[in-house]
Scaffold this motif. Structure first.
Motif, short mmCIF file in Angstrom:
data_model
loop_
_atom_site.label_atom_id
_atom_site.label_comp_id
_atom_site.label_asym_id
_atom_site.label_seq_id
_atom_site.Cartn_x
_atom_site.Cartn_y
_atom_site.Cartn_z
N LYS A 22 0.81 -1.22 0.00
CA LYS A 22 0.00 0.00 0.00
C LYS A 22 0.84 1.27 0.00
CE LYS A 22 -0.65 -0.80 4.87
NZ LYS A 22 -1.53 -1.46 5.78
N LEU A 23 2.13 1.16 -0.27
CA LEU A 23 3.00 2.34 -0.32
C LEU A 23 2.65 3.22 -1.50
CD1 LEU A 23 6.66 1.29 0.49
CD2 LEU A 23 5.21 2.84 1.73
N MET A 27 4.99 8.87 1.23
CA MET A 27 4.93 8.20 2.53
C MET A 27 6.33 8.06 3.12
SD MET A 27 2.20 5.17 2.03
CE MET A 27 0.47 5.49 2.17
N THR A 28 6.38 8.01 4.44
CA THR A 28 7.64 7.85 5.16
C THR A 28 7.76 6.40 5.61
OG1 THR A 28 7.50 10.13 5.89
CG2 THR A 28 9.04 8.72 7.07
N VAL A 29 8.96 5.83 5.45
CA VAL A 29 9.19 4.43 5.78
C VAL A 29 10.48 4.27 6.57
CG1 VAL A 29 7.94 3.49 3.80
CG2 VAL A 29 10.35 4.02 3.58
N CYS A 53 7.52 4.54 -6.97
CA CYS A 53 7.23 3.12 -6.81
C CYS A 53 7.28 2.46 -8.18
CB CYS A 53 5.85 2.90 -6.20
SG CYS A 53 5.61 3.71 -4.61
N SER A 54 7.91 1.30 -8.25
CA SER A 54 8.04 0.60 -9.53
C SER A 54 7.50 -0.82 -9.38
CB SER A 54 9.51 0.56 -9.94
OG SER A 54 9.66 -0.13 -11.15
N LEU A 83 13.30 -4.95 2.16
CA LEU A 83 14.10 -4.16 3.11
C LEU A 83 13.26 -3.16 3.89
CD1 LEU A 83 17.33 -3.46 1.04
CD2 LEU A 83 16.98 -5.16 2.83
N ILE A 84 11.99 -3.01 3.54
CA ILE A 84 11.13 -2.06 4.23
C ILE A 84 10.62 -2.71 5.52
CG2 ILE A 84 8.98 -0.74 4.11
CD1 ILE A 84 9.61 -0.39 1.13
N LEU A 85 11.01 -2.13 6.65
CA LEU A 85 10.65 -2.68 7.95
C LEU A 85 9.30 -2.19 8.44
CD1 LEU A 85 14.08 -2.27 9.76
CD2 LEU A 85 13.12 -4.34 8.77
N GLN A 86 9.01 -0.91 8.22
CA GLN A 86 7.77 -0.34 8.74
C GLN A 86 7.34 0.82 7.86
OE1 GLN A 86 8.05 0.81 12.81
NE2 GLN A 86 5.89 1.24 13.01
N VAL A 87 6.03 0.95 7.70
CA VAL A 87 5.46 2.05 6.94
C VAL A 87 4.84 3.02 7.93
CG1 VAL A 87 3.77 2.72 5.20
CG2 VAL A 87 5.00 0.56 4.98
N LEU A 88 5.27 4.26 7.87
CA LEU A 88 4.71 5.32 8.71
C LEU A 88 3.76 6.10 7.80
CD1 LEU A 88 8.05 6.45 10.33
CD2 LEU A 88 6.42 4.79 11.23
N MET A 89 2.47 5.93 8.00
CA MET A 89 1.50 6.56 7.10
C MET A 89 1.61 8.08 7.17
SD MET A 89 0.03 4.32 5.52
CE MET A 89 -0.20 2.57 5.57
#
Length: 96
Positions: A22-23, A27-29, A53-54, A83-89
């Motif tokens: 959903k990125l 957005m900050t990750v 985003c690709s 490699l993305i650990l967390q999505v900060l909405m």
């Protein structure tokens, strides 16, 4: 040429889907640090903002690669989804 006639896998419930699906740009990750050759191993993670985003070859709408700008240094890197650990909405507070 062989053809796969098996049914597609069932969709996962939304709470168990990977967060990177959903990125969106902006957005900050939090990203696991994957050092380049010759780079110091001085950190475990870094925070960045998604620039682009690709999609993948199988499904162009399923994001697999991201261009992310490091918020500390400004360096833009290509990052694999694993490699993305967390999505900060992003802030969605729309107070009038």
């Amino acid at each position: 040429m062989s053809v796969d006639h098996s049914p597609p896998p069932p969709l996962l419930p939304s709470e168990s889907r990977p967060a990177f699906l959903k990125l969106q740009p902006g957005m900050t990750v939090v990203v696991r640090h994957d050092p380049l050759p010759g780079e110091a191993l001085d950190r475990d993670w870094w925070m960045g903002q998604v620039v682009h985003c690709s999609g993948g070859a199988r499904d162009p709408k399923a994001w697999t690669l991201f261009q992310i700008a490091d918020v500390d240094s400004g360096v833009i890197r290509w990052v694999n989804a694993d490699l993305i650990l967390q999505v900060l909405m992003e802030n969605t507070d729309e107070s009038d």
